[in-house]
Design an enzyme around this catalytic site. Structure first.
Site, mmCIF file in Angstrom:
data_model
loop_
_atom_site.group_PDB
_atom_site.id
_atom_site.type_symbol
_atom_site.label_atom_id
_atom_site.label_comp_id
_atom_site.label_asym_id
_atom_site.label_seq_id
_atom_site.Cartn_x
_atom_site.Cartn_y
_atom_site.Cartn_z
ATOM 1 N N PHE A 140 0.840 -1.196 0.000
ATOM 2 C CA PHE A 140 0.000 0.000 0.000
ATOM 3 C C PHE A 140 0.873 1.243 0.000
ATOM 4 O O PHE A 140 1.757 1.382 0.847
ATOM 5 C CB PHE A 140 -0.931 0.019 1.224
ATOM 6 N N ASP A 225 8.966 2.553 1.382
ATOM 7 C CA ASP A 225 7.825 3.314 1.874
ATOM 8 C C ASP A 225 7.745 3.080 3.378
ATOM 9 O O ASP A 225 7.313 2.022 3.831
ATOM 10 C CB ASP A 225 6.554 2.839 1.164
ATOM 11 N N LYS A 254 2.641 9.991 8.183
ATOM 12 C CA LYS A 254 1.956 9.542 9.402
ATOM 13 C C LYS A 254 2.593 10.083 10.697
ATOM 14 O O LYS A 254 2.340 11.224 11.048
ATOM 15 C CB LYS A 254 1.830 8.012 9.406
#
Ligand SMILES: *Cc1c(COP(=O)(O)O)cnc(C)c1O
Length: 405
Positions: A140, A225, A254
């Site tokens: 993702f 990532d 995040k």
């Protein structure tokens, strides 16, 4: 205002685009690892805003950074640089393999920048044929069209017309498949060192070694990532520090803002130089408010106390979940690293992670899922031990309810 307007969950369905299906309760306040809803009901937060609130809710250092910067300077645009951005970039460069930083506002944007940079670099250096991006099933990387196309879940990328081309998806942790697929046309291999949304699935050491070796052999870049794994989540400042390999490009978001939107792409100077003036940009990227908060986050998180604390608190979670499993036999295993943990449901409870999540909310616990078979925990990195104990007691009651049917 919210009192006089009498806002309810029902209004969501009237005024919001229906791409989300939020829970029935509306939280209004948070402090540390506790949240209260409109009715004054209290919850323990093991979700951390999906691995974002790395210092819990309203941490005094972050509130102070936001208030202080909020009275000085909010925004300038990238026509001028600013002190909080320079300070944060310096911290990131000093603390990692990187020597250049690009700021964005979300994980998807940082990944979009990483992918565009990889393509540019390959085009400039090796020519027009080197465009292939290798990525992995269940990976993702965000919801822009490029990142969702590189991500490994067709359900997220299908249904929007023609996709960006030149992307190959392989099974994660499969060295042979990778060996067979990488070629001189490969411009980048992009992966999460520990798949988050895909089910809290760590990369094996052997697989990561192969990623690095094959990328080097074929002049391809390795993009990590670390949007979910970064900023202390695994007990390292970035997860790559615990893997034995170093990526060429790394993305962070995040937890970097602890709840304030900010993201960063990190790389080395000889790669960075291919994003020349005017080739890429963002209105808000690197804005002073976001960067002031990011600096405060790193000041607290990038310390031995917090990073070692993550490893200790991981043990509390693992012991507590093992205790629950000994009693109720619902998990096949608990996997993940640091405070990014997944309780994988066993055969009998396949497809039912959401039932556990809903039962947990009823018991006063906020948790997450990672697909239909994994209950995910991503609490504050500084969650007090007694909140872990209390939260796990609530989770045990939730498990008991699901087991009882
Ligand atoms: C959350 C996440 C993203 C997307 O971040 P946004 O801020 O939602 O754009 C990308 N990659 C990973 C690994 C993530 O966990």
């Amino acid at each position: 205002m919210s009192n006089t307007m009498n806002l309810t969950r029902a209004q969501f369905d009237e005024v919001m685009v229906p791409n989300y299906a939020p829970a029935a309760v509306i939280p209004v306040r948070g402090e540390g690892s506790h949240v209260w809803d409109q009715q004054g009901r209290e919850y323990i937060d093991f979700a951390g805003g999906i691995a974002v609130n790395c210092l819990g809710h309203c941490h005094p250092a972050l509130v102070n950074a936001l208030m202080t910067q909020g009275q000085k300077l909010w925004h300038l645009s990238n026509v001028m640089t600013n002190e909080p951005a320079l300070a944060l970039a310096t911290r990131l460069v000093d603390g990692t393999f990187a020597d250049r930083v690009y700021f964005a506002n979300s994980g998807a944007e940082a990944n979009e920048a990483a992918l565009k940079l990889a393509r540019r670099y390959a085009l400039d250096k090796f020519g027009a044929d080197k465009t292939e991006i290798i990525a992995f099933n269940q990976g993702f990387h965000g919801r822009t069209f490029f990142t969702v196309s590189v991500g490994g879940q067709a359900a997220y990328s299908d249904g929007f017309g023609p996709k960006p081309q030149g992307i190959t998806h392989l099974p994660y942790n499969d060295v042979a498949a990778l060996e067979a697929a990488v070629s001189d046309k490969t411009c980048a291999i992009m992966l999460e060192p520990l798949q988050g949304e895909g089910g809290i699935l760590p990369a094996s050491a052997e697989f990561l070694q192969a990623v690095r070796r094959l990328a080097d052999k074929h002049n391809a870049l390795v993009i990590f990532d670390e949007v979910q794994t970064g900023v202390g989540r695994t007990g390292h400042l970035y997860a790559y520090m615990g893997t034995g390999i170093v990526p060429d490009i790394l993305t962070s978001a995040k937890a970097l803002g602890g709840g304030f939107p900010i993201a960063a792409m990190l790389t080395r100077s000889e790669i960075a130089e291919h994003l020349k003036v005017g080739t890429h940009g963002s209105t808000y990227g690197g804005n002073p408010l976001a960067c002031a908060v990011g600096n405060a986050v790193l000041d607290v998180v990038n310390t031995p106390q917090v990073l070692d604390g993550v490893k200790r608190k991981e043990q509390l979670f693992r012991e507590g979940l093992a205790h629950i499993n000994a009693k109720y036999n619902v998990f096949a295993e608990v996997r993940g690293k640091g405070l990014l943990l997944g309780a994988v449901l066993n055969e009998q409870y396949q497809g039912r992670s959401r039932d556990f999540l809903m039962a947990a909310i009823d018991e006063g616990l906020m948790a997450l899922v990672a697909g239909a078979n994994v209950v995910r925990f991503a609490p504050s990195l500084v969650i007090p031990d007694q909140d872990i104990t209390e939260g796990l007691q609530r989770f045990e009651k939730a498990v008991a309810r699901v087991v009882a049917g």
